[in-house]
Motif scaffolding. Structure first.
Motif, PDB file in Angstrom:
ATOM      1  N   ARG A  39       0.829  -1.212   0.000  1.00 49.35           N
ATOM      2  CA  ARG A  39       0.000   0.000   0.000  1.00 49.35           C
ATOM      3  C   ARG A  39       0.860   1.257   0.000  1.00 49.35           C
ATOM      4  NH1 ARG A  39      -5.590  -0.507   3.366  1.00 49.35           N
ATOM      5  NH2 ARG A  39      -6.265  -2.522   2.539  1.00 49.35           N
ATOM      6  N   ALA A  40       1.907   1.260   0.805  1.00 52.81           N
ATOM      7  CA  ALA A  40       2.776   2.437   0.867  1.00 52.81           C
ATOM      8  C   ALA A  40       3.445   2.679  -0.477  1.00 52.81           C
ATOM      9  CB  ALA A  40       3.824   2.266   1.962  1.00 52.81           C
TER      10      ALA A  40
ATOM     11  N   THR B 228       7.575  13.472  12.272  1.00 48.74           N
ATOM     12  CA  THR B 228       6.673  12.329  12.260  1.00 48.74           C
ATOM     13  C   THR B 228       7.140  11.333  13.319  1.00 48.74           C
ATOM     14  OG1 THR B 228       5.575  10.704  10.833  1.00 48.74           O
ATOM     15  CG2 THR B 228       7.928  11.035  10.492  1.00 48.74           C
ATOM     16  N   ASN B 229       6.541  10.133  13.333  1.00 50.08           N
ATOM     17  CA  ASN B 229       6.884   9.088  14.288  1.00 50.08           C
ATOM     18  C   ASN B 229       7.041   7.753  13.582  1.00 50.08           C
ATOM     19  OD1 ASN B 229       6.837  10.300  17.031  1.00 50.08           O
ATOM     20  ND2 ASN B 229       4.687  10.713  16.580  1.00 50.08           N
ATOM     21  N   ILE B 230       7.676   6.805  14.271  1.00 53.49           N
ATOM     22  CA  ILE B 230       7.733   5.434  13.767  1.00 53.49           C
ATOM     23  C   ILE B 230       6.321   4.865  13.660  1.00 53.49           C
ATOM     24  CG2 ILE B 230       8.501   3.080  14.284  1.00 53.49           C
ATOM     25  CD1 ILE B 230      10.808   4.748  13.455  1.00 53.49           C
ATOM     26  N   LEU B 231       5.529   5.064  14.709  1.00 50.18           N
ATOM     27  CA  LEU B 231       4.140   4.594  14.736  1.00 50.18           C
ATOM     28  C   LEU B 231       3.185   5.777  14.645  1.00 50.18           C
ATOM     29  CD1 LEU B 231       4.215   1.949  17.634  1.00 50.18           C
ATOM     30  CD2 LEU B 231       4.535   1.573  15.195  1.00 50.18           C
TER      31      LEU B 231
ATOM     32  N   GLU C  28       9.160   4.286   5.849  1.00 55.63           N
ATOM     33  CA  GLU C  28      10.189   4.261   4.812  1.00 55.63           C
ATOM     34  C   GLU C  28       9.738   5.019   3.567  1.00 55.63           C
ATOM     35  OE1 GLU C  28      12.236  -0.046   5.997  1.00 55.63           O
ATOM     36  OE2 GLU C  28      10.708   0.064   4.432  1.00 55.63           O
ATOM     37  N   ARG C  29       8.486   4.826   3.186  1.00 54.17           N
ATOM     38  CA  ARG C  29       7.951   5.568   2.038  1.00 54.17           C
ATOM     39  C   ARG C  29       7.829   7.050   2.370  1.00 54.17           C
ATOM     40  NH1 ARG C  29       8.108   6.284  -3.173  1.00 54.17           N
ATOM     41  NH2 ARG C  29       6.106   6.765  -4.157  1.00 54.17           N
ATOM     42  N   HIS C  30       7.511   7.350   3.627  1.00 54.44           N
ATOM     43  CA  HIS C  30       7.400   8.738   4.080  1.00 54.44           C
ATOM     44  C   HIS C  30       8.737   9.457   3.893  1.00 54.44           C
ATOM     45  CE1 HIS C  30       4.949  11.216   7.241  1.00 54.44           C
ATOM     46  NE2 HIS C  30       5.448  11.982   6.301  1.00 54.44           N
ATOM     47  N   VAL C  31       9.810   8.813   4.338  1.00 51.04           N
ATOM     48  CA  VAL C  31      11.141   9.394   4.187  1.00 51.04           C
ATOM     49  C   VAL C  31      11.481   9.564   2.706  1.00 51.04           C
ATOM     50  CG1 VAL C  31      13.611   9.022   4.582  1.00 51.04           C
ATOM     51  CG2 VAL C  31      11.956   8.462   6.383  1.00 51.04           C
TER      52      VAL C  31
ATOM     53  N   THR D 167      19.902   4.207   4.221  1.00 51.32           N
ATOM     54  CA  THR D 167      19.667   4.002   2.796  1.00 51.32           C
ATOM     55  C   THR D 167      18.200   3.675   2.585  1.00 51.32           C
ATOM     56  OG1 THR D 167      21.915   3.174   2.478  1.00 51.32           O
ATOM     57  CG2 THR D 167      20.316   2.690   0.756  1.00 51.32           C
ATOM     58  N   ALA D 168      17.506   4.522   1.846  1.00 55.00           N
ATOM     59  CA  ALA D 168      16.085   4.325   1.603  1.00 55.00           C
ATOM     60  C   ALA D 168      15.867   3.069   0.775  1.00 55.00           C
ATOM     61  CB  ALA D 168      15.500   5.536   0.891  1.00 55.00           C
TER      62      ALA D 168
END
Length: 273
Positions: free
Chosen positions: A80-81, A163-166, A189-192, A229-230
């Motif tokens: 989904r991300a 933002t946050n991890i959760l 990860e997608r956010h970053v 590393t993304a």
């Protein structure tokens, strides 16, 4: 020599399980608790306690923690991300995601705050009570301290992205489980990747260890530069772990380390204000 080897082995075991800092000024002799006899003492035959029944075998938890990326929820979250092409689409996908049970007990989905065009991206652990109620990260007491910390080096929320991890509050502000992190990590990860910051600043041990995939505690990771590393892009982003503001509220003496880390951050981004 044998006693010295035993002591060194015990110290190594504590380090391996993450006990990397003292929490009181003097060691606690746990042998004096729970009725444990002192060395050299022997209970008399009349006063000797009856033999304790054999302990029952410990049953495994019904839903044990899973390694990062190993859960079905994590797989679904990654799919989904990955479909989100913008931050708005990512937030929509996150709000529609039901793979993390924390969503059922939280009041709000806490996505982000600040400027998505900023050079610095701050990443905390999880929302607290105030954040859950207002739907924004770092708006409670620790958030106010974070604002002051940013102000010390001439920054504010228009110059950073948070933002946050959760995105959902764990009940009672408990620490998140590995299964919960695994379910939400693909969205982070997608956010970053979508924000594309020049510097990542994980706040606290959970955030730092998750981003960097390391076992050390935050007191060992803080103030040092690492690389993130993304996934899927190969792009490397410098990472500076820092102490969480909530930790600083409990341990004010550590603000001197936080100040040094802030100066390190300012030097890296070339901010002079």
């Amino acid at each position: 020599m044998s006693d010295l080897c035993d002591i060194l082995s015990a110290l190594r075991w504590h380090v391996d399980i993450g006990c990397d800092e003292a929490v009181s000024d003097a060691p606690m002799d746990w042998s004096t608790f729970a009725g444990r006899p002192q060395p050299g003492s022997r209970p008399s035959g009349a006063a000797r306690a009856p033999a304790a029944p054999a302990p029952r075998p410990v049953q495994p938890a019904a839903t044990p923690d899973l390694p990062l990326g190993a859960s079905e929820a994590g797989t679904a979250a990654r799919a989904r991300a990955g479909e989100a092409g913008t931050l708005a689409e990512l937030e929509e996908a996150l709000r529609a995601f039901d793979g993390c049970p924390l969503k059922r007990t939280a009041t709000n989905t806490v996505f982000a705050d600040g400027n998505p065009q900023a050079r610095i991206m701050l990443i905390g652990e999880a929302p607290g009570e105030d954040e859950d109620r207002q739907g924004k990260p770092f708006v409670g007491v620790s958030g106010k301290l974070l604002d002051r910390m940013l102000g010390w080096i001439g920054l504010d929320r228009t110059a950073v992205y948070i933002t946050n991890i959760l995105p959902w509050r764990p009940p009672g502000n408990r620490s998140p489980t590995q299964a919960e992190i695994a379910a939400c990590l693909p969205f982070l990860e997608r956010h970053v990747e979508l924000v594309g910051p020049e510097v990542l600043v994980p706040l606290g041990g959970t955030s730092a260890k998750t981003l960097l995939n390391r076992a050390e505690g935050i007191t060992r990771l803080r103030g040092q530069w690492f690389d993130y590393t993304a996934p899927g892009t190969g792009k490397t982003v410098p990472v500076l772990p820092m102490l969480h503001p909530a930790y600083l509220l409990r341990n004010p003496i550590s603000k001197r380390e936080a100040w040094r880390d802030l100066l390190t951050l300012r030097q890296r981004i070339g901010h002079t204000g």
